[in-house]
Design a protein around this motif. Structure first.
Motif, PDB file in Angstrom:
ATOM      1  N   ALA A 125      -9.510 -27.328 -41.000  1.00  0.00           N
ATOM      2  CA  ALA A 125      -9.545 -27.087 -42.447  1.00  0.00           C
ATOM      3  C   ALA A 125     -10.959 -26.755 -42.891  1.00  0.00           C
ATOM      4  CB  ALA A 125      -9.040 -28.314 -43.198  1.00  0.00           C
ATOM      5  N   SER A 126     -11.041 -26.010 -43.977  1.00  0.00           N
ATOM      6  CA  SER A 126     -12.332 -25.695 -44.578  1.00  0.00           C
ATOM      7  C   SER A 126     -12.151 -25.660 -46.087  1.00  0.00           C
ATOM      8  CB  SER A 126     -12.855 -24.339 -44.081  1.00  0.00           C
ATOM      9  OG  SER A 126     -11.970 -23.297 -44.456  1.00  0.00           O
ATOM     10  N   GLY A 127     -13.256 -25.721 -46.803  1.00  0.00           N
ATOM     11  CA  GLY A 127     -13.181 -25.683 -48.253  1.00  0.00           C
ATOM     12  C   GLY A 127     -13.891 -26.857 -48.875  1.00  0.00           C
ATOM     13  N   ASN A 128     -13.639 -27.077 -50.171  1.00  0.00           N
ATOM     14  CA  ASN A 128     -14.294 -28.179 -50.860  1.00  0.00           C
ATOM     15  C   ASN A 128     -13.525 -29.476 -50.650  1.00  0.00           C
ATOM     16  OD1 ASN A 128     -12.132 -28.230 -52.715  1.00  0.00           O
ATOM     17  ND2 ASN A 128     -13.136 -26.701 -54.015  1.00  0.00           N
ATOM     18  N   LEU A 132      -9.775 -30.247 -48.734  1.00  0.00           N
ATOM     19  CA  LEU A 132      -9.610 -31.117 -47.571  1.00  0.00           C
ATOM     20  C   LEU A 132      -8.630 -32.242 -47.864  1.00  0.00           C
ATOM     21  CD1 LEU A 132     -13.294 -31.313 -46.283  1.00  0.00           C
ATOM     22  CD2 LEU A 132     -11.453 -29.788 -45.556  1.00  0.00           C
ATOM     23  N   ARG A 133      -8.661 -32.772 -49.085  1.00  0.00           N
ATOM     24  CA  ARG A 133      -7.693 -33.812 -49.441  1.00  0.00           C
ATOM     25  C   ARG A 133      -6.272 -33.257 -49.426  1.00  0.00           C
ATOM     26  NH1 ARG A 133     -11.811 -34.962 -53.392  1.00  0.00           N
ATOM     27  NH2 ARG A 133     -12.988 -36.825 -52.760  1.00  0.00           N
ATOM     28  N   ARG A 134      -6.110 -32.034 -49.927  1.00  0.00           N
ATOM     29  CA  ARG A 134      -4.786 -31.415 -49.904  1.00  0.00           C
ATOM     30  C   ARG A 134      -4.312 -31.208 -48.467  1.00  0.00           C
ATOM     31  NH1 ARG A 134      -6.490 -28.734 -54.713  1.00  0.00           N
ATOM     32  NH2 ARG A 134      -7.538 -27.101 -53.509  1.00  0.00           N
ATOM     33  N   SER A 135      -5.239 -30.822 -47.580  1.00  0.00           N
ATOM     34  CA  SER A 135      -4.865 -30.653 -46.174  1.00  0.00           C
ATOM     35  C   SER A 135      -4.365 -31.966 -45.585  1.00  0.00           C
ATOM     36  CB  SER A 135      -6.064 -30.139 -45.369  1.00  0.00           C
ATOM     37  OG  SER A 135      -6.438 -28.843 -45.781  1.00  0.00           O
ATOM     38  N   ALA A 249      -2.140 -23.482 -33.496  1.00  0.00           N
ATOM     39  CA  ALA A 249      -1.168 -24.158 -32.631  1.00  0.00           C
ATOM     40  C   ALA A 249      -1.676 -25.493 -32.136  1.00  0.00           C
ATOM     41  CB  ALA A 249      -0.828 -23.259 -31.427  1.00  0.00           C
ATOM     42  N   LYS A 250      -2.950 -25.582 -31.807  1.00  0.00           N
ATOM     43  CA  LYS A 250      -3.484 -26.812 -31.259  1.00  0.00           C
ATOM     44  C   LYS A 250      -4.127 -27.683 -32.333  1.00  0.00           C
ATOM     45  CE  LYS A 250      -2.391 -24.587 -27.581  1.00  0.00           C
ATOM     46  NZ  LYS A 250      -1.017 -24.672 -27.132  1.00  0.00           N
ATOM     47  N   GLY A 251      -4.231 -27.151 -33.530  1.00  0.00           N
ATOM     48  CA  GLY A 251      -4.824 -27.928 -34.601  1.00  0.00           C
ATOM     49  C   GLY A 251      -3.801 -28.261 -35.644  1.00  0.00           C
ATOM     50  N   ALA A 252      -3.667 -27.399 -36.640  1.00  0.00           N
ATOM     51  CA  ALA A 252      -2.771 -27.678 -37.755  1.00  0.00           C
ATOM     52  C   ALA A 252      -1.353 -27.860 -37.298  1.00  0.00           C
ATOM     53  CB  ALA A 252      -2.830 -26.528 -38.761  1.00  0.00           C
TER      54      ALA A 252
END
Length: 254
Positions: A125-128, A132-135, A249-252
């Motif tokens: 994930a990236s962003g503010n 990240l909380r939404r992720s 595939a290996k992350g999210a």
């Protein structure tokens, strides 16, 4: 191909499902540009195979390290919708999202020397801070869905809390241990070669499995030049798309 049909009769067929699970877009690139797609499987490939097996009892042999959550869930739902009895057998190991496919079958079987691994989904994930909380919230939602499938395949008395802890802890289960949690029939031990494509993303691989994986690695790895020769039209694009797809595939999506 990573999905093979064998021993087909008028009443039944064996379906071999091995390798890393990827999304349809990456699978389409492999099919279009590469001579050899062994080691990868995706929803459209299994959908087309199942289309020709309607009404036939299926034995599904699984040897997969997992991969994309959306792709794996789609494949599991296809197995669950099949209009004839299904039996899933772990050939070597069944890890991560591949366990959803295993649990989707009507019957589940494991040789004594096979393994099952369940763990939390993850994401790059990236962003503010809000992003990240939404992720994290999305991952919690995905995990609840995965655990609901495990619950349907669990033995009576195995609570949602027990399954939640097993997922949180990245739990490796031998066949005997899996049969204490899930409705799994034990089979005689068989020769096992585990698919090791995404092993580096697993944190708690049993030492006996790690040794087995090392023993079965090919002596010579293909060079970048060889890869480019097998996919001359899209070598650079394939590498770029592969990096993106594998990150998902290996992350999210595992």
């Amino acid at each position: 191909m990573a999905i093979e049909i064998k021993n087909e009769t008028e009443q039944s067929a064996d379906l071999y499902l091995s390798g890393s699970i990827i999304d349809d877009d990456m699978g389409g690139i492999i099919d279009e540009w590469c001579d050899n797609s062994t080691g990868y499987q995706w929803p459209e490939k299994i959908r087309s195979q199942l289309e020709g097996l309607k009404g036939k009892a299926l034995t599904i042999y699984i040897n997969s390290d997992g991969g994309s959550v959306p792709a794996g869930v789609a494949m599991a739902n296809m197995i669950a919708r099949h209009d004839a009895p299904t039996t899933a057998i772990v050939d070597g190991w069944c890890c991560s999202i591949a366990t959803q496919i295993f649990c989707a079958a009507d019957r589940r079987q494991m040789p004594a020397n096979a393994y099952l691994m369940i763990h939390k989904p993850a994401v790059y994930a990236s962003g503010n801070a809000d992003d990240l909380r939404r992720s994290a919230d999305v991952l919690d939602t995905i995990q609840r869905g995965l655990e609901e499938t495990y619950q349907k395949a669990a033995l009576e008395g195995v609570t949602a809390e027990i399954l939640h802890k097993l997922v949180n802890d990245e739990t490796w289960l031998t066949a005997r241990e899996a049969a204490e949690v899930f409705d799994v029939e034990l089979l005689e031990a068989s020769q096992m070669t585990a698919c090791a494509g995404s092993a580096k993303f697993m944190q708690h691989i049993p030492e006996c499995v790690r040794r087995m994986m090392e023993e079965n690695l090919p002596q010579e790895q293909p060079t970048d030049e060889a890869a480019e020769e097998s996919c001359p039209k899209a070598a650079m694009e394939m590498r770029q798309r592969a990096e993106i797809a594998l990150a998902l595939a290996k992350g999210a999506m595992i």
